[in-house]
Scaffold this active site. Structure first.
Site, PDB file in Angstrom:
ATOM      1  N   TRP A 129       0.802  -1.220   0.000  1.00 17.65           N
ATOM      2  CA  TRP A 129       0.000   0.000   0.000  1.00 17.65           C
ATOM      3  C   TRP A 129       0.837   1.273   0.000  1.00 17.65           C
ATOM      4  O   TRP A 129       0.303   2.360  -0.172  1.00 17.65           O
ATOM      5  CB  TRP A 129      -0.878   0.022   1.273  1.00 17.65           C
ATOM      6  CG  TRP A 129      -0.068  -0.364   2.481  1.00 17.65           C
ATOM      7  CD1 TRP A 129       0.043  -1.627   3.007  1.00 17.65           C
ATOM      8  CD2 TRP A 129       0.811   0.452   3.249  1.00 17.65           C
ATOM      9  NE1 TRP A 129       0.940  -1.632   4.054  1.00 17.65           N
ATOM     10  CE2 TRP A 129       1.419  -0.366   4.219  1.00 17.65           C
ATOM     11  CE3 TRP A 129       1.155   1.812   3.217  1.00 17.65           C
ATOM     12  CZ2 TRP A 129       2.347   0.112   5.149  1.00 17.65           C
ATOM     13  CZ3 TRP A 129       2.077   2.291   4.126  1.00 17.65           C
ATOM     14  CH2 TRP A 129       2.661   1.443   5.079  1.00 17.65           C
ATOM     15  N   ASN A 130       2.158   1.165   0.248  1.00 18.04           N
ATOM     16  CA  ASN A 130       2.895   2.413   0.525  1.00 18.04           C
ATOM     17  C   ASN A 130       3.105   3.300  -0.703  1.00 18.04           C
ATOM     18  O   ASN A 130       3.016   4.519  -0.610  1.00 18.04           O
ATOM     19  CB  ASN A 130       4.201   2.142   1.271  1.00 18.04           C
ATOM     20  CG  ASN A 130       5.138   1.215   0.552  1.00 18.04           C
ATOM     21  OD1 ASN A 130       4.729   0.460  -0.328  1.00 18.04           O
ATOM     22  ND2 ASN A 130       6.400   1.258   0.920  1.00 18.04           N
ATOM     23  N   LYS A 153      -2.664  -8.678  -7.037  1.00 15.07           N
ATOM     24  CA  LYS A 153      -3.321  -8.809  -5.727  1.00 15.07           C
ATOM     25  C   LYS A 153      -2.746  -7.654  -4.908  1.00 15.07           C
ATOM     26  O   LYS A 153      -1.607  -7.704  -4.431  1.00 15.07           O
ATOM     27  CB  LYS A 153      -2.996 -10.176  -5.083  1.00 15.07           C
ATOM     28  CG  LYS A 153      -3.657 -10.368  -3.717  1.00 15.07           C
ATOM     29  CD  LYS A 153      -2.696  -9.976  -2.617  1.00 15.07           C
ATOM     30  CE  LYS A 153      -3.291  -9.954  -1.244  1.00 15.07           C
ATOM     31  NZ  LYS A 153      -4.019  -8.721  -0.929  1.00 15.07           N
ATOM     32  N   ALA A 155      -2.654  -4.659  -1.830  1.00 15.38           N
ATOM     33  CA  ALA A 155      -2.871  -4.668  -0.371  1.00 15.38           C
ATOM     34  C   ALA A 155      -4.342  -4.375  -0.079  1.00 15.38           C
ATOM     35  O   ALA A 155      -4.978  -3.576  -0.780  1.00 15.38           O
ATOM     36  CB  ALA A 155      -1.983  -3.622   0.281  1.00 15.38           C
ATOM     37  N   GLU A 227      10.830  -7.951  -3.395  1.00 15.98           N
ATOM     38  CA  GLU A 227      11.370  -6.665  -2.964  1.00 15.98           C
ATOM     39  C   GLU A 227      10.818  -6.431  -1.573  1.00 15.98           C
ATOM     40  O   GLU A 227       9.638  -6.129  -1.408  1.00 15.98           O
ATOM     41  CB  GLU A 227      10.948  -5.575  -3.952  1.00 15.98           C
ATOM     42  CG  GLU A 227      11.845  -4.360  -3.883  1.00 15.98           C
ATOM     43  CD  GLU A 227      11.332  -3.322  -2.926  1.00 15.98           C
ATOM     44  OE1 GLU A 227      11.732  -3.368  -1.740  1.00 15.98           O
ATOM     45  OE2 GLU A 227      10.537  -2.489  -3.346  1.00 15.98           O
ATOM     46  N   CYS A 261      10.507   1.591   1.768  1.00 18.49           N
ATOM     47  CA  CYS A 261      11.514   0.546   2.005  1.00 18.49           C
ATOM     48  C   CYS A 261      12.920   1.103   1.864  1.00 18.49           C
ATOM     49  O   CYS A 261      13.835   0.661   2.538  1.00 18.49           O
ATOM     50  CB  CYS A 261      11.294  -0.624   1.054  1.00 18.49           C
ATOM     51  SG  CYS A 261      11.089  -0.126  -0.650  1.00 18.49           S
TER      52      CYS A 261
HETATM   53  P1  NDP Z   1       2.570  -7.030   4.084  1.00 20.62           P
HETATM   54  O1  NDP Z   1       3.856  -7.564   3.612  1.00 20.62           O
HETATM   55  O2  NDP Z   1       1.760  -7.878   4.992  1.00 20.62           O
HETATM   56  O3  NDP Z   1       1.651  -6.686   2.795  1.00 20.62           O
HETATM   57  C1  NDP Z   1       2.151  -6.530   1.488  1.00 20.62           C
HETATM   58  C2  NDP Z   1       1.322  -7.358   0.520  1.00 20.62           C
HETATM   59  O4  NDP Z   1       1.508  -8.739   0.783  1.00 20.62           O
HETATM   60  C3  NDP Z   1      -0.177  -7.119   0.632  1.00 20.62           C
HETATM   61  O5  NDP Z   1      -0.767  -7.250  -0.629  1.00 20.62           O
HETATM   62  C4  NDP Z   1      -0.613  -8.248   1.540  1.00 20.62           C
HETATM   63  O6  NDP Z   1      -1.975  -8.556   1.414  1.00 20.62           O
HETATM   64  C5  NDP Z   1       0.252  -9.372   1.049  1.00 20.62           C
HETATM   65  N1  NDP Z   1       0.497 -10.441   2.004  1.00 20.62           N
HETATM   66  C6  NDP Z   1       0.601 -10.367   3.343  1.00 20.62           C
HETATM   67  N2  NDP Z   1       0.871 -11.568   3.879  1.00 20.62           N
HETATM   68  C7  NDP Z   1       0.922 -12.444   2.851  1.00 20.62           C
HETATM   69  C8  NDP Z   1       1.136 -13.852   2.762  1.00 20.62           C
HETATM   70  N3  NDP Z   1       1.372 -14.595   3.823  1.00 20.62           N
HETATM   71  N4  NDP Z   1       1.113 -14.420   1.543  1.00 20.62           N
HETATM   72  C9  NDP Z   1       0.876 -13.672   0.452  1.00 20.62           C
HETATM   73  N5  NDP Z   1       0.652 -12.347   0.472  1.00 20.62           N
HETATM   74  C10 NDP Z   1       0.686 -11.730   1.658  1.00 20.62           C
HETATM   75  O7  NDP Z   1       2.806  -5.628   4.706  1.00 20.62           O
HETATM   76  P2  NDP Z   1       1.904  -4.823   5.771  1.00 20.62           P
HETATM   77  O8  NDP Z   1       0.971  -3.986   5.002  1.00 20.62           O
HETATM   78  O9  NDP Z   1       1.282  -5.673   6.797  1.00 20.62           O
HETATM   79  O10 NDP Z   1       3.046  -3.973   6.447  1.00 20.62           O
HETATM   80  C11 NDP Z   1       3.842  -4.589   7.457  1.00 20.62           C
HETATM   81  C12 NDP Z   1       5.281  -4.190   7.345  1.00 20.62           C
HETATM   82  O11 NDP Z   1       5.815  -4.633   6.105  1.00 20.62           O
HETATM   83  C13 NDP Z   1       5.556  -2.708   7.322  1.00 20.62           C
HETATM   84  O12 NDP Z   1       5.532  -2.158   8.590  1.00 20.62           O
HETATM   85  C14 NDP Z   1       6.901  -2.662   6.645  1.00 20.62           C
HETATM   86  O13 NDP Z   1       7.910  -2.945   7.579  1.00 20.62           O
HETATM   87  C15 NDP Z   1       6.829  -3.779   5.640  1.00 20.62           C
HETATM   88  N6  NDP Z   1       6.471  -3.286   4.295  1.00 20.62           N
HETATM   89  C16 NDP Z   1       7.456  -3.095   3.393  1.00 20.62           C
HETATM   90  C17 NDP Z   1       7.166  -2.585   2.150  1.00 20.62           C
HETATM   91  C18 NDP Z   1       8.222  -2.346   1.156  1.00 20.62           C
HETATM   92  O14 NDP Z   1       8.089  -1.450   0.326  1.00 20.62           O
HETATM   93  N7  NDP Z   1       9.277  -3.150   1.146  1.00 20.62           N
HETATM   94  C19 NDP Z   1       5.812  -2.229   1.759  1.00 20.62           C
HETATM   95  C20 NDP Z   1       4.830  -2.499   2.775  1.00 20.62           C
HETATM   96  C21 NDP Z   1       5.168  -3.005   3.977  1.00 20.62           C
HETATM   97  P3  NDP Z   1      -3.046  -7.999   2.492  1.00 20.62           P
HETATM   98  O15 NDP Z   1      -2.971  -6.518   2.457  1.00 20.62           O
HETATM   99  O16 NDP Z   1      -4.328  -8.543   1.976  1.00 20.62           O
HETATM  100  O17 NDP Z   1      -2.642  -8.562   3.805  1.00 20.62           O
END
Ligand code: NDP
Length: 453
Positions: A129-130, A153, A155, A227, A261
């Site tokens: 979502w970021n 898919k 967020a 990533e 990130c």
């Molecule tokens: P997530 O990693 O949970 O979410 C990112 C995406 O992955 C979303 O589409 C989410 O779906 C999906 N997802 C989550 N869990 C699974 C799984 N087990 N299998 C497949 N897909 C999955 O990030 P959060 O939004 O919960 O953020 C948590 C932390 O992640 C942040 O605080 C940050 O540290 C890190 N983050 C890093 C990012 C980057 O740019 N590298 C971006 C976002 C977060 P759904 O939303 O439906 O759960």
């Protein structure tokens, strides 16, 4: 599925989630469309990408406002994000032909030997979502143009952005099925990866999500690109341009309200300039204006979700308990909106959350080091390896440090940023594979050897 405005805490809109039947229909549409899409000419695909860039530019304000409403991004940054999406479309429209051109490779003298780049099929993109538009266009621009079809898919907190991206491709004239958004939770990802029609997967997000997707991809022998998070060092050497290092450092820590990130997260400062740097850096962080993300003067908006803001605060509290000192901020704001203020922690223990975890919000961890060698050692003392920057007036010295830092990118005298022309990705727990540039478009193609006798 709901999107909640993190500034007003009210529901923006509710969307019906796709069920298994919808997913099945999307997968079969993707597989059928792929056969037609791969047969189109590269010229046609490049033309459509240019049209997508035009749609984005025409609707800059609409999409910028949508991001601001769904995840709280300051409006000026949201506009830049839409422009950057148009840029990545322009970049691949212009360069895909050169990147995908057959490459002659010398084999036996009497044979014609070359490598061609063929598409793989439907690719699943699990996105965060970021940067809700940029992360998706960074995936879609190269990989649709190389002849793959995309399944997004997104967020769960940005369904409006997911629909908007689908709309961009549709209105640009892409055939239905080339790019589809699946409004599903992460619980359905496993079975989508398992499906034979899906040929590869990419994920941008957290470590746990990355590990889960990598496991499914591995089990099903499918290519994956990840990533993940980072805890980028911002190394300030004893000959650094201090004012610039402090000013850019504050920006690098707080872009997207700190939720990036590749934000600078660990500020590693040489003892000789430590006090001057910290004073300036704290002033820069203090001067940032926090408030309504729709206000043009706002530098820092709310955090995207309440749970993420609470998690961030726990990391700060635990770090303080372990000995970190709060120089600025450190407490969530009272009142409406998920606001966490620009925060500076010094004397951060390496093994505290602020020392070794990713802090996904506007919280900077500052460390004092005695030498360049110690700065590099501390920079590398991390599970992550995404980006990083080094500040010095001696460019050769900067390049020497860049060579020793274990990360996917190092910027000398500049903040780490992505650019369509330059490969982007990480090492260690920051993931693997590359996006953008020529390396990015080659991730999801069959590099096929052709031998003609
Ligand atoms: P997530 O990693 O949970 O979410 C990112 C995406 O992955 C979303 O589409 C989410 O779906 C999906 N997802 C989550 N869990 C699974 C799984 N087990 N299998 C497949 N897909 C999955 O990030 P959060 O939004 O919960 O953020 C948590 C932390 O992640 C942040 O605080 C940050 O540290 C890190 N983050 C890093 C990012 C980057 O740019 N590298 C971006 C976002 C977060 P759904 O939303 O439906 O759960």
């Amino acid at each position: 599925m709901q999107s909640v405005n993190p500034y007003t805490e009210s529901i923006v809109e509710e969307y019906d989630e796709h069920d298994e039947e919808d997913v099945e229909a999307a997968l079969s549409r993707a597989a059928e469309t792929f056969e037609e899409w791969r047969a189109t000419s590269l010229t046609e695909r490049r033309g459509l990408l240019t049209d997508a860039a035009d749609v984005l530019r025409e609707r800059e304000e609409k999409y910028a406002e949508l991001m601001t409403e769904e995840m709280g991004k300051p409006i000026t940054e949201a506009r830049s994000e839409v422009q950057k999406c148009a840029w990545v479309c322009d970049y691949y429209a212009e360069h895909a032909a050169e990147h995908l051109q057959e490459k002659t490779v010398q084999g036996p003298e009497d044979a014609e030997t070359y490598v061609r780049y063929d598409p793989l099929g439907p690719i699943l993109a699990v996105m965060p979502w970021n940067f809700p538009l940029w992360q998706v266009f960074r995936f879609a621009a190269p990989h649709l143009t190389s002849g793959n079809v995309g399944l997004l898919k997104h967020a769960s907190n940005v369904p409006g952005c997911a629909k908007a991206i689908e709309e961009v491709f549709r209105d640009a004239g892409y055939p239905e099925g080339v790019f589809q958004s699946l409004l599903v939770g992460s619980d359905l990802v496993e079975e989508i990866i398992e499906d034979d029609r899906v040929r590869a997967v990419t994920l941008t997000g957290s470590g746990p999500a990355g590990r889960s997707v990598a496991e499914q991809a591995g089990k099903n022998l499918k290519k994956s690109v990840l990533e993940l998070g980072g805890s980028d060092p911002h190394i300030v050497l004893d000959d650094a341009p201090i004012a610039e290092a402090a000013e850019t450092g504050a920006r690098a820590r707080t872009i997207n309200s700190g939720q990036s990130c590749i934000a600078a997260k660990r500020f590693i400062v040489h003892d000789a300039v430590y006090d001057e740097f910290v004073d300036r850096f704290v002033s820069e962080m203090e001067a940032l204006q926090m408030g309504d993300p729709k206000d043009e003067d706002t530098d820092v908006g709310p955090q995207a979700r309440e749970d993420l803001m609470e998690e961030l605060h726990e990391q700060v509290e635990d770090s303080v308990e372990m000995g970190a000192e709060v120089r600025l901020g450190g407490e969530p704001e009272d009142g409406e909106g998920y606001f966490y203020p620009p925060t500076v922690l010094t004397d951060v223990p390496r093994d505290s959350p602020a020392g070794c975890e990713e802090l996904f919000g506007p919280v900077a961890s500052v460390f004092r080091v005695e030498s360049e060698a110690e700065a590099v050692e501390l920079a590398n003392d991390s599970q992550y390896g995404l980006g990083g920057s080094v500040w010095t007036t001696n460019l050769e010295r900067g390049k020497g440090v860049a060579a020793r830092v274990e990360s996917g990118a190092v910027f000398v005298n500049e903040l780490t940023k992505s650019d369509p022309r330059l490969p982007f990705g990480g090492v260690k727990d920051s993931g693997y594979g590359r996006e953008l540039g020529v390396e990015g478009i080659h991730e999801f193609v069959n590099r096929k050897t052709v031998f003609v006798q």
